[in-house]
Design an enzyme around this catalytic site. Sequence first.
Site, PDB file in Angstrom:
ATOM      1  N   ASP A 191      62.870 -46.354 -52.250  1.00  0.00           N
ATOM      2  CA  ASP A 191      62.972 -45.597 -50.737  1.00  0.00           C
ATOM      3  C   ASP A 191      62.204 -46.475 -49.844  1.00  0.00           C
ATOM      4  O   ASP A 191      60.907 -46.409 -49.645  1.00  0.00           O
ATOM      5  CB  ASP A 191      62.623 -44.240 -51.106  1.00  0.00           C
ATOM      6  CG  ASP A 191      62.895 -43.505 -49.310  1.00  0.00           C
ATOM      7  OD1 ASP A 191      62.837 -44.357 -48.510  1.00  0.00           O
ATOM      8  OD2 ASP A 191      63.116 -42.164 -49.579  1.00  0.00           O
ATOM      9  N   LEU A 192      62.688 -47.132 -48.881  1.00  0.00           N
ATOM     10  CA  LEU A 192      62.237 -48.211 -48.200  1.00  0.00           C
ATOM     11  C   LEU A 192      61.283 -47.466 -47.019  1.00  0.00           C
ATOM     12  O   LEU A 192      60.271 -47.970 -46.190  1.00  0.00           O
ATOM     13  CB  LEU A 192      63.052 -48.953 -47.367  1.00  0.00           C
ATOM     14  CG  LEU A 192      63.520 -49.911 -48.149  1.00  0.00           C
ATOM     15  CD1 LEU A 192      64.911 -50.759 -47.788  1.00  0.00           C
ATOM     16  CD2 LEU A 192      62.596 -51.297 -48.517  1.00  0.00           C
ATOM     17  N   ASN A 210      68.633 -55.935 -47.542  1.00  0.00           N
ATOM     18  CA  ASN A 210      70.018 -55.693 -47.183  1.00  0.00           C
ATOM     19  C   ASN A 210      70.076 -54.511 -46.409  1.00  0.00           C
ATOM     20  O   ASN A 210      70.696 -54.039 -45.701  1.00  0.00           O
ATOM     21  CB  ASN A 210      70.902 -55.927 -48.251  1.00  0.00           C
ATOM     22  CG  ASN A 210      72.232 -55.041 -47.806  1.00  0.00           C
ATOM     23  OD1 ASN A 210      73.095 -55.608 -47.215  1.00  0.00           O
ATOM     24  ND2 ASN A 210      72.204 -53.849 -48.182  1.00  0.00           N
ATOM     25  N   TYR A 238      62.090 -43.934 -26.087  1.00  0.00           N
ATOM     26  CA  TYR A 238      62.928 -44.167 -27.299  1.00  0.00           C
ATOM     27  C   TYR A 238      64.507 -44.147 -27.048  1.00  0.00           C
ATOM     28  O   TYR A 238      64.755 -43.180 -26.318  1.00  0.00           O
ATOM     29  CB  TYR A 238      62.661 -43.054 -28.450  1.00  0.00           C
ATOM     30  CG  TYR A 238      63.446 -43.326 -29.513  1.00  0.00           C
ATOM     31  CD1 TYR A 238      63.349 -44.268 -30.533  1.00  0.00           C
ATOM     32  CD2 TYR A 238      64.528 -42.422 -29.909  1.00  0.00           C
ATOM     33  CE1 TYR A 238      63.826 -44.346 -31.708  1.00  0.00           C
ATOM     34  CE2 TYR A 238      65.448 -42.586 -30.804  1.00  0.00           C
ATOM     35  CZ  TYR A 238      65.332 -43.657 -31.681  1.00  0.00           C
ATOM     36  OH  TYR A 238      65.896 -43.943 -32.831  1.00  0.00           O
TER      37      TYR A 238
END
Length: 311
Positions: free
Chosen positions: A86-87, A113, A183
């Site tokens: 889990d990045l 990716n 944002y």
Amino acid sequence: MSLYQLFLSNGPSGFGYGSTADEVTESLSLAGKTLLVTGCNSGLGRETLRVLALRGARVLGTARTLEKAREACQAVGGQAVPLACDLSEPVSVRACAAAVANEGIVLDAILCNAGIMALPKLSCAYGYELQFFTNHIGHFILVTGLLEQLSETGRVVMLSSSAHRMAPKGGVELDNLDGGRGYTGWRAYAQSKFANILFAKELARRFAGTERTANAVHPGVILTGISRHLNPVVRALQGAIVPLFFKTVPQGAATQVYVATHPALAGVSGKYFADCNETSPRPDAEDAAKARELWDVSENIAAATLGGRAA
Ligand SMILES: NC(=O)c1ccc[n+]([C@@H]2O[C@H](COP(=O)([O-])OP(=O)(O)OC[C@H]3O[C@@H](n4cnc5c(N)ncnc54)[C@H](OP(=O)(O)O)[C@@H]3O)[C@@H](O)[C@H]2O)c1
């Protein structure tokens, strides 16, 4: 095939917009090679995993959860090893890198990716805007954690996007990494994809004098799960123009597969590719000083996550 493709010819590599991952590897055997693909359970990552395995490679497929990685690896068959990564959670990323190291696996390529796009509302992990954290910091921790495992001719491929051109002035707003000073989902996505290019550039600089390479790619525009956060009207419009302008998933996977495997690119490093050919990113994405600065900032962010999730 899209209508747009009919008006395009292949580039100097012999491949182009219409080439598929199957086609760019047609003459290759990847037997004996090991390649890691992040985000292997969906879209371009899934197709990339399939084609690399088809050519005989051992593939390490990572996904947010082990279950997702397992399902994708089972679908591929061949030598496909599932891993959780889990990045947005450095503990998970470090555990993935440690699992690869503990098995003594030597990687011929790391394909970064996985990604998320255009989150409508500001979300943060560890105090950093989530797209920057997932798409850039997560991969930064993974790749730097795997450098010992990268072969002498190993390749790192960063999935960027032509959307990096919409990044704020300077590419990455180092004084607004929490998104607190304004944002928008697209700008934050563009910034994270700009960061992917700067990371590849700085990695390439650090690889200088070796045969290892680092490059960034734009895969094209492809209808995948990446659009899930777009509003329904935009998605409906998108659906209508797919046959005109969009690549298919096999075409979308081609550039990363080409850059990760093709013998013609041995020693080619620090470049940006689209449609399986070298091209130029936004001029300020070539800024070596900015790339070095982002590396230092990323190292500090990564180090700060060692203690676990901030309150
Ligand atoms: N499709 C396009 O038009 C396009 C254009 C330019 C660039 N790109 C880039 O191409 C790459 C692949 O995208 P895609 O089109 O194939 O999209 P996709 O089908 O949505 O695949 C993205 C992958 O990333 C994974 N992912 C997301 N967040 C993650 C996290 N925190 N930890 C681990 N994995 C995570 C997803 O896992 P889950 O399924 O669990 O969410 C999924 O496997 C992305 O980096 C994207 O920015 C795509």
